[in-house]
Write an enzyme that holds these catalytic residues in place. Sequence first.
Site, PDB file in Angstrom:
ATOM      1  N   GLN A 636      46.413  10.370  -4.673  1.00 31.85           N
ATOM      2  CA  GLN A 636      45.773   9.468  -5.257  1.00 31.85           C
ATOM      3  C   GLN A 636      44.075   9.430  -4.871  1.00 31.85           C
ATOM      4  OE1 GLN A 636      46.484   7.444  -7.894  1.00 31.85           O
ATOM      5  NE2 GLN A 636      47.448   5.508  -7.177  1.00 31.85           N
ATOM      6  N   GLY A 702      45.063   2.624  -5.342  1.00 29.93           N
ATOM      7  CA  GLY A 702      44.538   3.351  -6.525  1.00 29.93           C
ATOM      8  C   GLY A 702      43.022   3.173  -6.767  1.00 29.93           C
ATOM      9  N   GLU A 703      42.705   1.943  -6.636  1.00 32.94           N
ATOM     10  CA  GLU A 703      41.323   1.596  -7.050  1.00 32.94           C
ATOM     11  C   GLU A 703      40.360   1.870  -6.004  1.00 32.94           C
ATOM     12  OE1 GLU A 703      41.744   0.569  -9.950  1.00 32.94           O
ATOM     13  OE2 GLU A 703      43.660  -0.195  -9.954  1.00 32.94           O
TER      14      GLU A 703
END
Length: 736
Positions: A636, A702-703
């Site tokens: 990720q 994730g961000e």
Amino acid sequence: MKNKDERIGGRMSRVDAQLKVTGAAKYFAEFEVPNLVYGVLVPSTITKGTIKSLDTKKAESAPGVLAVLSYLNAPKTPAYQTDEPSKTSSGRGPGMKAFHDNKVYFNGQPIAMVVANTFERATYAASLVTAQYEKSSHQTELKSNLDKGITPKSKSLQDYQRGKKDAYQTAPVKIEAEYIQPTEVHNPMELHGILAQWEGPDKITVYAKTQGVKMTQQVIADTFKIPKENVSVHSQFVGGAFGMSLRVWPHEIATILAAQKVQRPVKLVITRDQMFTIAGYRPHTHQKVGIGANKDGKFVGISHWANVQNSNYEEFTEATVGMTRFLYRSPNVNTTYRVVPLDICTPIPMRGPGEATGAFALESAIDELSYALNMDPIDLRMKNYPEKDPEQDLPWSSNHVREAYQLGADKIGWSNRPKEPRSKKENGMWIGYGMATGTFGAHRREATARAQLKADGTLLIQSAASDIGPGTGTAMVQIAAEVMGMPADQIKFELGETAFPYAPIQGGSATVASVGSAVHEACMALRQQLVELSGNALKKAKVDTLVYEEGRVRSPTDRSASIAYTEILKRNNLPMLEVTKEAKPGEEGKKFAMYSFSVHFVKVHVHPTTGVVRVKHAVAVADAGTIVNHKTASSQMMGGAVGGIGMALQEEAVIDHRYGRYINNDLANYHVPVNADIPDIDVLFVDKKDPYINPMGAKGLGEIAIIGMAPAIANAVYNATGKRIRELPITPDKLI
């Protein structure tokens, strides 16, 4: 448990890896149903106006064509027959009403759909449809319409002020600069679309590319005024999305209408150029940051303004100025956010929505201030580290960003950073180092999971979650393996079906915290049942004091007091144990400020003659609580870093404003990083449990994987060249 990689914190390989690499994973467009026909969209060739006439005769008489759908003959959509507000326009629904009237809002807007018995025939027939328009003057350029920005309706993005407004102007040392982020397009490998099949007048099945099957179910039910339980949505595999599938788009509603019209299942897969025009994007944004400090580096004030590209038929917002309010300690902060309505499709969240754009401005400005102060950029940030959230006046649930600074600095070799820009070469190239901080809310939402422990010793867990690529199923198996003390190969997690218990959308880095909590609670409930059914040897023991390992439950002090799960079910003549548990966030969010943090470091080479920038080394550090799976989490972070390289150096969707039309709407001309552009990327984790957010102590990442990467590169380019590029992407022409 023998295999530590199967526990929380391990490096377990993806449970669906073999399905994906062998082609056995089935994506929405790969489903075939009896009597399937194909839809192809006809786009508007003007940017604003109305349709005077639509000639579909040639298309209708073409071989294999069943229908040409448009506003002239489409079935009536129940929710569109009233001007009353409905959930279909709440941000998850289609917003623009498909085939409802003759209005044209943007270039490329679908004005018709051809349905034929083969994709090729539908494509050919679509080329035969012609339209006559009444054109209106259009506006697609953000720069020339900045004065038309309006305050959004969202309360969270109203003007914000803490202390004195524009106090930075009174500081002994200050900078003020404008920063521009161009439009970016998601462009995952899998194209968008849907397969719709009516099973009756009020019952429908769809195969969709969605980041939330329950969300898609609700929007379709609301739009067509049918019972929610009569809408079945399937989406077990999604070939990348980055946010583009967080709503139901008008072309999906159009496909459902087409299936209703022809009384056969219809499949639509949009084209790559349509991915630019009808499926959202990261909005073009003009920002201005003013920041001032005392000579010792302590901030006096920060002001942050943002003007954001929007459509003219609905409002889209994102937290572009949000992190400025709390990331650093400053007595005076004010932010202003404006949306600029233009004749284009509506934007949609794209990885790190808002914060990735805002971080480019804020973190570039802080880097500029560090040079004005003759101060190391890390030292400046450390000087202004907030011991608690200054916006909410709450303690952090956890915040280890200072440790992250140290980890990243050591790994990149920050001590080798030249203090003066354009002062050091390596192999004939100017070299520079840059860094930046990122943050995103550590969200947790309501979710439910069903767990079935079967007589053969296997465990099945189901929840209507989505997986757009991070490895959701793998994380859920690890959480279950940890709680149940079972081998991972005996656990299966199923997702992507509306028949399963409720799960929220996969967006905002909240899936592990939300669905993972439900899985945890379901497994804890199973443990309780096992103890209650286990007989006198364990019945008096507290569930939490017992040991659960290798599919057995035992006393912590007496290993002979042990019984296998399978034996418990056998003794009780049970084919399985089943529990369904809902998990909700508690009051923690009111007591603590919950955020994930990232720090990105890069080393760049810049060619002194051509201005070509190469990222030679990148280090991504995440402070995201407990890392459930180090392998998938590393992937990720690497993926986010690659996205940040594209954001900084390559990505830009260009409109010819004379016509309001994209001119680089393909992957030949819209540049994204390829293998040659990607350096060695080291991923590091603070990996300290957040004690409040959820049972696992995990926060989303994730961000934050992308937030801060673009400004880190921009700052490194300045360190290498002495040229401050404030408009992305940083292309060679801007450096020579």
